[in-house]
Scaffold this motif. Structure first.
Motif, PDB file in Angstrom:
ATOM      1  N   GLN A   1      -7.947 -16.742  -0.842  1.00  0.00           N
ATOM      2  CA  GLN A   1      -7.282 -18.021  -1.089  1.00  0.00           C
ATOM      3  C   GLN A   1      -8.336 -19.093  -1.347  1.00  0.00           C
ATOM      4  O   GLN A   1      -9.350 -19.170  -0.648  1.00  0.00           O
ATOM      5  CB  GLN A   1      -6.432 -18.422   0.116  1.00  0.00           C
ATOM      6  CG  GLN A   1      -5.529 -19.608  -0.111  1.00  0.00           C
ATOM      7  CD  GLN A   1      -4.269 -19.240  -0.870  1.00  0.00           C
ATOM      8  OE1 GLN A   1      -4.038 -18.064  -1.144  1.00  0.00           O
ATOM      9  NE2 GLN A   1      -3.487 -20.234  -1.217  1.00  0.00           N
ATOM     10  N   GLN A   3      -8.619 -23.297  -2.135  1.00  0.00           N
ATOM     11  CA  GLN A   3      -7.965 -24.601  -2.229  1.00  0.00           C
ATOM     12  C   GLN A   3      -8.833 -25.526  -3.066  1.00  0.00           C
ATOM     13  O   GLN A   3     -10.053 -25.577  -2.885  1.00  0.00           O
ATOM     14  CB  GLN A   3      -7.743 -25.206  -0.841  1.00  0.00           C
ATOM     15  CG  GLN A   3      -6.765 -24.442   0.035  1.00  0.00           C
ATOM     16  CD  GLN A   3      -7.400 -23.234   0.721  1.00  0.00           C
ATOM     17  OE1 GLN A   3      -8.530 -23.305   1.174  1.00  0.00           O
ATOM     18  NE2 GLN A   3      -6.655 -22.142   0.769  1.00  0.00           N
ATOM     19  N   GLY A  26     -12.427 -22.288   0.864  1.00  0.00           N
ATOM     20  CA  GLY A  26     -11.877 -20.951   0.914  1.00  0.00           C
ATOM     21  C   GLY A  26     -12.936 -19.917   0.588  1.00  0.00           C
ATOM     22  O   GLY A  26     -14.129 -20.198   0.557  1.00  0.00           O
ATOM     23  N   TYR A 113      -5.568 -20.221  -9.105  1.00  0.00           N
ATOM     24  CA  TYR A 113      -5.398 -21.354  -8.198  1.00  0.00           C
ATOM     25  C   TYR A 113      -5.539 -22.654  -8.986  1.00  0.00           C
ATOM     26  O   TYR A 113      -6.312 -22.733  -9.944  1.00  0.00           O
ATOM     27  CB  TYR A 113      -6.448 -21.323  -7.078  1.00  0.00           C
ATOM     28  CG  TYR A 113      -6.443 -20.049  -6.289  1.00  0.00           C
ATOM     29  CD1 TYR A 113      -7.393 -19.065  -6.511  1.00  0.00           C
ATOM     30  CD2 TYR A 113      -5.468 -19.820  -5.315  1.00  0.00           C
ATOM     31  CE1 TYR A 113      -7.389 -17.882  -5.792  1.00  0.00           C
ATOM     32  CE2 TYR A 113      -5.455 -18.643  -4.588  1.00  0.00           C
ATOM     33  CZ  TYR A 113      -6.410 -17.674  -4.835  1.00  0.00           C
ATOM     34  OH  TYR A 113      -6.389 -16.508  -4.125  1.00  0.00           O
ATOM     35  N   GLY A 115      -5.571 -27.176  -8.493  1.00  0.00           N
ATOM     36  CA  GLY A 115      -5.541 -28.361  -7.659  1.00  0.00           C
ATOM     37  C   GLY A 115      -4.302 -29.191  -7.961  1.00  0.00           C
ATOM     38  O   GLY A 115      -3.470 -28.801  -8.792  1.00  0.00           O
ATOM     39  N   GLN A 116      -4.218 -30.333  -7.309  1.00  0.00           N
ATOM     40  CA  GLN A 116      -3.024 -31.177  -7.437  1.00  0.00           C
ATOM     41  C   GLN A 116      -3.131 -32.164  -8.599  1.00  0.00           C
ATOM     42  O   GLN A 116      -2.137 -32.777  -8.976  1.00  0.00           O
ATOM     43  CB  GLN A 116      -2.779 -31.942  -6.130  1.00  0.00           C
ATOM     44  CG  GLN A 116      -3.561 -33.235  -5.971  1.00  0.00           C
ATOM     45  CD  GLN A 116      -5.059 -33.036  -5.801  1.00  0.00           C
ATOM     46  OE1 GLN A 116      -5.527 -31.927  -5.509  1.00  0.00           O
ATOM     47  NE2 GLN A 116      -5.826 -34.111  -5.951  1.00  0.00           N
TER      48      GLN A 116
END
Length: 124
Positions: A1, A3, A26, A113, A115-116
């Motif tokens: 994982q 982040q 991570g 993955y 990000g925001q």
């Protein structure tokens, strides 16, 4: 994982510069290639730049080539996007993403993955 957290966005005048950062936490950040995408209102998310896990390979969208530079610092678990000569059409939310194999980096489905996002607004 993994982040991912982007930062560094803001409001800038046309012709100005910004530096975006993406901090990763991570496992095994250095084993992931990284990329930046952007999404303007009413438009699909589009590829901006990518960098391999070692930093040796980079790739850019034609629209930003020569103006943007992607880099990474594996010791700091970070990837950066320096944006120069900004144009109003660069206005978008910018996302960083992580992926494994160095292929199809211009396709968002390649990325494992995200990000925001961080907002970049370029005024004319």
């Amino acid at each position: 994982q993994v982040q991912l957290v982007e930062s560094g966005g803001g409001l800038v005048q046309a012709g100005g510069s910004l530096k975006l950062s993406c901090a990763a936490s991570g496992r095994a950040f250095a084993s992931y290639a990284m990329g930046w995408f952007r999404q303007a209102p009413g438009k699909e998310r589009e590829f901006v730049a990518a960098i391999s896990w070692s930093g040796v390979n980079t790739a850019y969208a034609d629209s930003v080539k020569g103006r943007f530079t992607i880099s990474r610092d594996n010791a700091k678990n970070a990837v950066y996007l320096v944006m120069n000569s900004l144009k109003p059409e660069d206005t978008a939310v910018y996302y960083c993403g992580a992926f494994t194999a160095w292929q199809n980096y211009y396709r968002d489905y390649t990325y494992n993955y995200w990000g925001q996002g961080t907002q970049v607004t370029v005024s004319s």
